[in-house]
Design a protein around this motif. Structure first.
Motif, PDB file in Angstrom:
ATOM      1  N   VAL A 109      10.422   4.710   2.279  1.00  0.00           N
ATOM      2  CA  VAL A 109      11.191   5.881   1.858  1.00  0.00           C
ATOM      3  C   VAL A 109      11.731   6.632   3.075  1.00  0.00           C
ATOM      4  O   VAL A 109      12.902   7.020   3.112  1.00  0.00           O
ATOM      5  N   SER A 110      10.901   6.806   4.081  1.00  0.00           N
ATOM      6  CA  SER A 110      11.338   7.500   5.293  1.00  0.00           C
ATOM      7  C   SER A 110      12.498   6.773   5.964  1.00  0.00           C
ATOM      8  O   SER A 110      13.420   7.405   6.495  1.00  0.00           O
ATOM      9  N   ALA A 111      12.482   5.452   5.936  1.00  0.00           N
ATOM     10  CA  ALA A 111      13.541   4.660   6.561  1.00  0.00           C
ATOM     11  C   ALA A 111      14.876   4.811   5.840  1.00  0.00           C
ATOM     12  O   ALA A 111      15.932   4.569   6.426  1.00  0.00           O
ATOM     13  N   LEU A 112      14.842   5.225   4.591  1.00  0.00           N
ATOM     14  CA  LEU A 112      16.066   5.351   3.799  1.00  0.00           C
ATOM     15  C   LEU A 112      16.821   6.652   4.069  1.00  0.00           C
ATOM     16  O   LEU A 112      17.974   6.797   3.664  1.00  0.00           O
TER      17      LEU A 112
ATOM     18  N   PHE B 243      10.907  -4.760   6.565  1.00  0.00           N
ATOM     19  CA  PHE B 243       9.652  -4.575   5.839  1.00  0.00           C
ATOM     20  C   PHE B 243       9.151  -5.873   5.204  1.00  0.00           C
ATOM     21  O   PHE B 243       7.986  -5.960   4.802  1.00  0.00           O
ATOM     22  N   LYS B 244      10.024  -6.869   5.061  1.00  0.00           N
ATOM     23  CA  LYS B 244       9.677  -8.189   4.514  1.00  0.00           C
ATOM     24  C   LYS B 244       8.957  -8.073   3.166  1.00  0.00           C
ATOM     25  O   LYS B 244       7.883  -8.635   2.957  1.00  0.00           O
TER      26      LYS B 244
ATOM     27  N   ASP C 266       0.837  -1.196   0.000  1.00  0.00           N
ATOM     28  CA  ASP C 266       0.000   0.000   0.000  1.00  0.00           C
ATOM     29  C   ASP C 266       0.876   1.252   0.000  1.00  0.00           C
ATOM     30  O   ASP C 266       2.104   1.172   0.061  1.00  0.00           O
ATOM     31  N   PHE C 267       0.244   2.398  -0.064  1.00  0.00           N
ATOM     32  CA  PHE C 267       0.964   3.665  -0.108  1.00  0.00           C
ATOM     33  C   PHE C 267       1.692   3.961   1.196  1.00  0.00           C
ATOM     34  O   PHE C 267       2.828   4.435   1.190  1.00  0.00           O
ATOM     35  N   LEU C 268       1.061   3.674   2.328  1.00  0.00           N
ATOM     36  CA  LEU C 268       1.682   3.961   3.615  1.00  0.00           C
ATOM     37  C   LEU C 268       2.977   3.184   3.795  1.00  0.00           C
ATOM     38  O   LEU C 268       3.979   3.730   4.280  1.00  0.00           O
ATOM     39  N   THR C 269       2.997   1.940   3.385  1.00  0.00           N
ATOM     40  CA  THR C 269       4.222   1.151   3.484  1.00  0.00           C
ATOM     41  C   THR C 269       5.301   1.736   2.578  1.00  0.00           C
ATOM     42  O   THR C 269       6.473   1.820   2.971  1.00  0.00           O
ATOM     43  N   ALA C 270       4.927   2.153   1.390  1.00  0.00           N
ATOM     44  CA  ALA C 270       5.887   2.783   0.483  1.00  0.00           C
ATOM     45  C   ALA C 270       6.470   4.037   1.127  1.00  0.00           C
ATOM     46  O   ALA C 270       7.690   4.257   1.119  1.00  0.00           O
TER      47      ALA C 270
END
Length: 81
Positions: A26-29, A79-80, A18-22
């Motif tokens: 990105v935030s984790a990067l 994130f698997k 989903d969008f939230l996971t995407a």
């Protein structure tokens, strides 16, 4: 899918549910990019994150791009995907 070389860049696309996971991916990067002072080009939307690495001032892929790719691979493991 792993990193592929395209026109002097390293590219990897992650499929997300989903969008939230995407967005969270990105935030984790941000941390690894800041740690290496090397910043990827990122495109994301519902169900995907595409990361492109290159060293612009060197005109292509350098060791720094490979180091960031490895750091990104470690960062996305939880994130698997």
């Amino acid at each position: 899918m792993s990193w592929i070389e395209i026109d002097g860049t390293l590219v990897r696309t992650f499929k997300t549910p989903d969008f939230l996971t995407a967005y969270n991916l990105v935030s984790a990067l941000v941390g690894p990019a800041e740690d290496l002072n090397h910043h990827p080009d990122i495109a994301f939307g519902w169900g995907y994150v595409r990361i492109t690495l290159t060293t612009h001032d060197a005109g292509g892929i350098t060791e720094l791009d490979h180091r960031l790719a490895q750091a990104i691979d470690l960062t996305v493991k939880p994130f698997k995907l």
